[in-house]
Motif scaffolding. Structure first.
Motif, PDB file in Angstrom:
ATOM      1  N   GLU A 312     -10.895  -3.728   7.341  1.00 12.02           N
ATOM      2  CA  GLU A 312     -10.304  -2.460   7.823  1.00 12.02           C
ATOM      3  C   GLU A 312      -8.761  -3.011   8.539  1.00 12.02           C
ATOM      4  O   GLU A 312      -7.710  -2.118   8.637  1.00 12.02           O
ATOM      5  CB  GLU A 312     -10.854  -1.784   9.121  1.00 12.02           C
ATOM      6  N   VAL A 317      -3.682  -4.332   0.225  1.00  8.99           N
ATOM      7  CA  VAL A 317      -4.192  -3.524  -0.707  1.00  8.99           C
ATOM      8  C   VAL A 317      -4.737  -3.889  -1.966  1.00  8.99           C
ATOM      9  O   VAL A 317      -5.677  -3.364  -2.677  1.00  8.99           O
ATOM     10  CB  VAL A 317      -2.869  -2.393  -0.937  1.00  8.99           C
ATOM     11  N   TYR A 334      -3.485  -5.540  11.597  1.00 11.11           N
ATOM     12  CA  TYR A 334      -2.463  -4.968  10.781  1.00 11.11           C
ATOM     13  C   TYR A 334      -1.104  -5.737  10.946  1.00 11.11           C
ATOM     14  O   TYR A 334      -0.256  -5.153  10.095  1.00 11.11           O
ATOM     15  CB  TYR A 334      -2.148  -3.547  11.647  1.00 11.11           C
ATOM     16  N   GLY A 500     -15.333   3.765  -5.565  1.00 13.19           N
ATOM     17  CA  GLY A 500     -14.720   4.594  -4.413  1.00 13.19           C
ATOM     18  C   GLY A 500     -13.571   5.174  -4.717  1.00 13.19           C
ATOM     19  O   GLY A 500     -13.114   6.430  -4.320  1.00 13.19           O
ATOM     20  N   VAL A 545      -1.291   4.861  -3.432  1.00  9.02           N
ATOM     21  CA  VAL A 545      -1.864   4.450  -2.280  1.00  9.02           C
ATOM     22  C   VAL A 545      -0.850   3.812  -1.179  1.00  9.02           C
ATOM     23  O   VAL A 545       0.125   3.262  -1.622  1.00  9.02           O
ATOM     24  CB  VAL A 545      -2.827   3.187  -2.523  1.00  9.02           C
ATOM     25  N   ARG A 546      -1.109   4.072   0.103  1.00 10.78           N
ATOM     26  CA  ARG A 546      -0.388   3.537   1.057  1.00 10.78           C
ATOM     27  C   ARG A 546      -1.225   2.705   2.094  1.00 10.78           C
ATOM     28  O   ARG A 546      -2.332   2.828   2.199  1.00 10.78           O
ATOM     29  CB  ARG A 546       0.221   4.906   1.860  1.00 10.78           C
ATOM     30  N   PRO A 547      -0.557   1.743   2.657  1.00  9.83           N
ATOM     31  CA  PRO A 547      -1.291   0.865   3.481  1.00  9.83           C
ATOM     32  C   PRO A 547      -1.482   1.581   4.806  1.00  9.83           C
ATOM     33  O   PRO A 547      -0.627   2.518   5.045  1.00  9.83           O
ATOM     34  CB  PRO A 547      -0.449  -0.443   3.580  1.00  9.83           C
ATOM     35  N   ASN A 548      -2.192   1.138   5.759  1.00  8.81           N
ATOM     36  CA  ASN A 548      -2.457   1.824   6.903  1.00  8.81           C
ATOM     37  C   ASN A 548      -1.074   1.846   7.870  1.00  8.81           C
ATOM     38  O   ASN A 548      -0.354   0.914   7.742  1.00  8.81           O
ATOM     39  CB  ASN A 548      -3.186   0.999   7.825  1.00  8.81           C
ATOM     40  N   LEU A 550      -0.204   1.532  10.562  1.00  7.46           N
ATOM     41  CA  LEU A 550       0.065   0.400  11.844  1.00  7.46           C
ATOM     42  C   LEU A 550       0.301  -0.799  11.212  1.00  7.46           C
ATOM     43  O   LEU A 550       0.709  -1.772  11.848  1.00  7.46           O
ATOM     44  CB  LEU A 550      -1.303   0.306  12.363  1.00  7.46           C
ATOM     45  N   ARG A 559      -2.110   3.117  -8.171  1.00  9.84           N
ATOM     46  CA  ARG A 559      -3.253   2.394  -8.377  1.00  9.84           C
ATOM     47  C   ARG A 559      -3.886   3.301  -9.636  1.00  9.84           C
ATOM     48  O   ARG A 559      -3.828   4.658  -9.375  1.00  9.84           O
ATOM     49  CB  ARG A 559      -4.086   2.225  -7.186  1.00  9.84           C
TER      50      ARG A 559
ATOM     51  N   LYS B 580      -2.712   5.534  16.502  1.00  9.07           N
ATOM     52  CA  LYS B 580      -3.570   4.806  15.827  1.00  9.07           C
ATOM     53  C   LYS B 580      -4.615   5.755  14.861  1.00  9.07           C
ATOM     54  O   LYS B 580      -5.076   6.797  15.585  1.00  9.07           O
ATOM     55  CB  LYS B 580      -4.484   3.766  16.527  1.00  9.07           C
ATOM     56  N   VAL B 581      -4.778   5.396  13.786  1.00 10.34           N
ATOM     57  CA  VAL B 581      -5.834   6.268  12.833  1.00 10.34           C
ATOM     58  C   VAL B 581      -7.095   5.231  12.788  1.00 10.34           C
ATOM     59  O   VAL B 581      -6.570   4.081  12.632  1.00 10.34           O
ATOM     60  CB  VAL B 581      -5.132   6.784  11.587  1.00 10.34           C
ATOM     61  N   LYS B 582      -8.266   5.698  12.205  1.00  7.48           N
ATOM     62  CA  LYS B 582      -9.523   4.911  12.434  1.00  7.48           C
ATOM     63  C   LYS B 582      -9.369   4.094  11.188  1.00  7.48           C
ATOM     64  O   LYS B 582      -9.628   2.934  11.295  1.00  7.48           O
ATOM     65  CB  LYS B 582     -10.692   5.916  12.206  1.00  7.48           C
ATOM     66  N   GLN B 583      -8.960   4.590   9.824  1.00 13.26           N
ATOM     67  CA  GLN B 583      -9.278   3.459   8.612  1.00 13.26           C
ATOM     68  C   GLN B 583      -8.146   3.628   7.895  1.00 13.26           C
ATOM     69  O   GLN B 583      -7.097   4.233   7.638  1.00 13.26           O
ATOM     70  CB  GLN B 583     -10.329   4.204   7.671  1.00 13.26           C
ATOM     71  N   PRO B 584      -7.772   2.106   7.456  1.00 10.61           N
ATOM     72  CA  PRO B 584      -6.536   2.243   6.341  1.00 10.61           C
ATOM     73  C   PRO B 584      -6.636   3.100   5.449  1.00 10.61           C
ATOM     74  O   PRO B 584      -7.823   3.342   4.678  1.00 10.61           O
ATOM     75  CB  PRO B 584      -6.885   0.567   6.036  1.00 10.61           C
ATOM     76  N   MET B 585      -5.754   3.700   4.909  1.00 10.74           N
ATOM     77  CA  MET B 585      -5.728   4.597   3.810  1.00 10.74           C
ATOM     78  C   MET B 585      -6.281   4.312   2.555  1.00 10.74           C
ATOM     79  O   MET B 585      -7.272   4.947   2.020  1.00 10.74           O
ATOM     80  CB  MET B 585      -4.307   5.078   3.729  1.00 10.74           C
ATOM     81  N   PHE B 586      -6.112   2.996   2.374  1.00  8.20           N
ATOM     82  CA  PHE B 586      -6.569   2.508   1.003  1.00  8.20           C
ATOM     83  C   PHE B 586      -8.149   2.192   1.005  1.00  8.20           C
ATOM     84  O   PHE B 586      -8.997   1.720   0.044  1.00  8.20           O
ATOM     85  CB  PHE B 586      -5.840   1.360   0.546  1.00  8.20           C
ATOM     86  N   MET B 587      -8.796   2.504   2.250  1.00  7.74           N
ATOM     87  CA  MET B 587     -10.197   2.352   2.437  1.00  7.74           C
ATOM     88  C   MET B 587     -10.784   3.677   2.494  1.00  7.74           C
ATOM     89  O   MET B 587     -12.274   3.662   2.246  1.00  7.74           O
ATOM     90  CB  MET B 587     -10.764   1.473   3.706  1.00  7.74           C
ATOM     91  N   GLN B 588      -9.882   4.735   2.553  1.00  2.01           N
ATOM     92  CA  GLN B 588     -10.648   6.118   2.531  1.00  2.01           C
ATOM     93  C   GLN B 588     -11.442   6.479   1.267  1.00  2.01           C
ATOM     94  O   GLN B 588     -10.853   5.977   0.234  1.00  2.01           O
ATOM     95  CB  GLN B 588      -9.664   6.838   3.081  1.00  2.01           C
ATOM     96  N   LYS B 589     -12.383   7.086   1.356  1.00  2.00           N
ATOM     97  CA  LYS B 589     -13.130   7.373   0.086  1.00  2.00           C
ATOM     98  C   LYS B 589     -12.959   9.109  -0.404  1.00  2.00           C
ATOM     99  O   LYS B 589     -12.664   9.670   0.801  1.00  2.00           O
ATOM    100  CB  LYS B 589     -14.460   7.097   0.224  1.00  2.00           C
TER     101      LYS B 589
END
Lengths: 589, 589
Positions: A312, A317, A334, A500, A545-548, A550, A559, B580-589
């Motif tokens: 997380e 990426v 981060y 996913g 796709v974008r990285p978080n 933060l 992707r 802050k957001v919970k999950q890195p975007m690239f982890m979101q499903k």
């Protein structure tokens, strides 16, 4: 419980499939090239224990002598060679493996000890610097080589001397008065001992691995009731400020994931390869003892916690890990710059291989497509990238952005050559990553994690179940399955991973009911009997796709399916970095 | 050639002006508070050379003992006190200065040596670790204190023992066989010796400073034809890997700007305060020898090159410098995160004070408003911020974004207390930063760099020229000037800085012709005779300012006039970082 290093034998890749072609290159080109490099650099003959000029060269990474990994370089090549020789016999490779095995046998001391550096360069100093030296790491790779050798040749030529060495280690390390209460700075022997245990069933192998894992980071474990690395350094007469190059400060034992016991580690820190090898071993220990056992309940939460922190907050990426060059590992949450000119991007190939290992173990503990998604992400974007198309050039560092100061390029070999043979052996047993299975009585349950044209053949009672995938993955998301059984009918259940990244998916013919749990679609024995041919379709849509946010990285990636694309400059002259402006805005008048 | 530490006496701030009020707080509150801290911590009596319990405490920053800066803490307080006592006499402060001077005199060895640590804690070890210990840095601050003391009291009570110490230093360091070919790890003595030379005119003082500057970074300067810091470490019997806490790797002499000779340094590196103190001394050397002299031509390009690299690629929007906490200094180009949770933001108060010092020196070499712009930026946004409104709390680090892990707050004092007394002395001679002047025969040329309600009184032949500014700066951009001469008329030319941030400006009454060169508007003697009252108007428009895109910092600042504003959370509970957001975007499903 199973290991991909063993289960891969049940998988046959279809000729001309994406992975068959990659593995063919490794078998024909890479093994030869790496054998040549082993010979050219002195590694091949090193087990003859003669002096080599490079032994006098001062360490590139103080205090680690450059030749100190040689044992493992040779061992990893042997391991990879043994896996690949199962596809097709190769006289020259076979001869080299056999000669190396004889040299290794000849290098063993009467008491079983087996290490190049401490036999030739520093005799008498064995086991005096577990923190920095890679003695036990080398031992681990020798064990893995021996297991692969035994799997191919069905003899004990390599396994028996290694078992003798392991007996010495088991007698040397532990909590008894006459034993060394230490553990390796670079984990590897732990996971190797647990693999060995599955074959040997010798409780001493399990106990030694468990001791290394449980003792790690103990603040009062060393003789003198202090941290073992302190006790050891004191015995060597070292100042705590005599810092290894990768220590940012005195006693930075988090570099080795040994700052506190594993169960007390809240975030994933330090050297990324060490972290992955360690957690893979911990996951194996949990699997062996069962997740709901006392040991399982003690260690599994730590593995999950550290995995989540990594995925997380400390992963690129591409699935690559490790932003900090100095310690080849994790930065703060981060902190994930694109390139070294922006403060760091390491993403070592071996580390991504380690992520795949750990993901595969976690998949066996708990079937969840999240783990397989990361495994696939790393395989295509952080491991496969580690080797050139011709199989003769490799990356160590996989930065996302090449820069003037530090251009991304592959090399024939490295002073520290951990990555190249690691890719070789990983592709050698790749079949083991595609699917996992369990067989109960008359029924086989097969979980399909990765998609590629290949066939899995399983012996179920007196019959053989064959499951075949036909697909152009990773270019096309359609996978045609064919299931047939040779012999009397037996039960078969399939669980197919829904990626996913898939924005939509379907199975044709479509089952009346779709059972999807933790990202895997369940196909019952009954349905499969009526539908021995079916198609899974996961249309591959290009995605931005974008990285978080933060990470403060104002970048976007394209992707498609499992592949993250790298956008290169159309004209690539490094001296004119056209993204740069002359003056900081706040200086403009 | 002039020094603001001397020229400030010609400036009188108008009561209730912005700076008069700040300096009043320093005179009434800060001097008392810091005197109290000096006494409470043991610093005040340290020159009595008695043992203090804290001398046994292990270093916070290995290998530097915490008490090692005590000499300079006392010296900087004396220096600041002497400047401020000129505004108004204070019996208690005066008494403390006199008592400290007597203790310092009493602490001097017969041969002139004067240092607390090497007299009490490590006698016999003097001058054995110039790299890490602050012996010569302390000497420099003692010299500056003596000069300020001499300016106020017009006696040699402090200056004469210091001159004796300097004689010892001049005899000790140099290229002769019986001399130490070393130079200080922390520059300061160089700029102090050059200030001293202006008063003493003793060539030995200039020569010693010049030796320290020219020898610095010499790869073959030490006895044994090696880098002096290597020779010194070898003599101490140190391993090169016995690393000071601030060294990322062995021999990281760039930390001290001693990796190569100054003239060969391409980019500004290492500890930011050391860099500023060193370059200030180099600029002074150039001024003394003249820019077009052999020495000037040799060193000035390096100063300009390093200044530009700093201002264009390694400065924060506030003028603060230093992103890396480990070495309290510069990171790679454009690595300028907002806070420590993003990888670092140090911006030490002393460093910004150093930028002001260097900018002021460069202004005297070449009148260009660019330097004054940076000087003003630092004064309001990176130095003034270093002290609380009540004058009793201070910052050491000035990160731009406060974070959960590292909340920005001021402290009463620090273990290493360099910053608080540095702010005191800087505000003490602030008048010297407002303007510079030269007097030729019957004519004075006055360059106005900063604006504040104040009067400059200059003796020109038998007359006194008074130049008065009246303004609400930094809140309002209108500045009313009044010029009048007591005595027979003399010539006066004014050059007024046009701030870089000013989007428009005008002078009323408006001269027929406007001469603006390098950001300064020229007002002739003739025009001033007809216009003894006039107004400069620089309307202060709010501006949105962004850092260079290469810093990858997706932030914006609001700036009005010289002040960069800090936008704080309206509700400030640190535990809920709402960005802050919970999950890195690239982890979101």
């Amino acid at each position: 419980m199973d290991y991909p290093q063993e289960s891969f034998v049940a998988t046959t890749f279809a000729p001309n499939s994406f992975w068959a072609r990659r593995r063919e290159v490794v078998r024909i080109q890479t093994l030869q090239h790496q054998l040549h490099m082993l010979k050219e650099t002195g590694r091949y003959e090193a087990f003859k224990l003669k002096w080599h000029p490079s032994y006098s060269v001062p360490p590139t990474v103080y205090p680690i002598p450059n030749h100190q990994f040689w044992d493992s370089d040779v061992a990893k090549w042997i391991e990879g060679a043994c896996y690949l020789l199962m596809d097709q016999f190769d006289l020259e490779i076979d001869a080299a493996v056999k000669e190396l095995v004889q040299m290794i046998r000849g290098a063993q001391k009467p008491d079983g000890y087996l290490n190049i550096h401490y036999s030739v360069v520093e005799p008498g100093k064995r086991f005096t610097n577990l923190r920095d030296m890679h003695e036990l790491y080398n031992a681990g790779h020798l064990i893995e080589a021996a297991l692969a050798h035994h799997l191919l040749y069905k003899n004990d030529e390599l396994l028996s001397p290694i078992l003798k060495y392991v007996d010495l280690l088991a007698a040397t390390f532990g909590t008894q008065e006459d034993q060394i209460p230490g553990y390796p700075g670079h984990p590897e022997v732990e996971l190797a001992l647990l693999r060995l245990y599955k074959v040997s069933r010798n409780p001493a192998h399990l106990q030694l691995a468990q001791f290394f894992i449980e003792e790690r980071g103990n603040p009062k474990g060393g003789k003198g009731e202090c941290h073992y690395f302190d006790a050891e350094a004191k015995a060597r007469g070292e100042s705590e400020h005599d810092l290894p190059m990768y220590f940012p400060a005195a006693r930075s034992y988090w570099y080795q994931q040994a700052h506190v016991p594993i169960v007390d580690q809240e975030t994933i820190e330090g050297h990324s390869v060490r972290a992955m090898y360690l957690l893979t071993a911990v996951a194996d220990l949990v699997r062996i003892c069962q997740p709901n056992s006392k040991t399982g309940i003690k260690f599994l939460p730590a593995v999950h916690r550290l995995w989540s922190n990594m995925v997380e907050k400390k992963s690129y990426v591409t699935g690559g890990i490790g932003a900090m060059k100095k310690w080849e590992g994790f930065g703060i949450d981060y902190f994930l710059p694109q390139g070294t000119d922006e403060g760091g991007c390491y993403a070592e190939t071996c580390a991504a291989i380690g992520v795949m290992m750990l993901a595969e173990r976690l998949l066996q503990i708990e079937l969840d497509s999240h783990y397989a998604d990361i495994m696939e992400l790393c395989l295509y974007n952080a491991v496969l990238t580690g080797m050139s198309l011709d199989g003769k050039a490799f990356t160590y560092v996989n930065q996302l952005a090449s820069s003037d100061q530090d251009i991304s390029e592959r090399h024939e070999w490295f002073e520290c050559a951990c990555c190249p043979p690691n890719v070789t052996r990983t592709l050698g047993f790749l079949g083991g990553y595609l699917w996992s299975h369990t067989i109960k009585d008359q029924t086989a349950v097969v979980n399909v994690h990765l998609y590629s044209s290949a066939t899995l053949s399983l012996k179920v009672s007196s019959s053989t179940v064959n499951i075949t995938q036909k697909t152009d993955w990773p270019w096309n998301g359609d996978v045609d399955f064919d299931v047939h059984t040779d012999g009397p009918p037996v039960g078969l259940e399939l669980q197919l991973r829904i990626p996913g990244w898939a924005t939509s998916w379907k199975v044709t013919p479509s089952p009346d009911k779709l059972y999807v749990r933790n990202g895997y679609m369940f196909l019952s024995s009954e349905w499969l009997q009526e539908n021995s041919h079916f198609r899974l379709s996961c249309p591959m849509q290009p995605q931005v796709v974008r990285p978080n946010p933060l990470t403060l990285q104002p970048v976007a990636y394209v992707r498609r399916g499992p592949i993250v694309y790298c956008v290169e400059d159309v004209d690539h002259p490094w001296e004119s970095n056209h993204f740069k402006v002359k003056q900081p805005m706040f200086m403009q008048k």
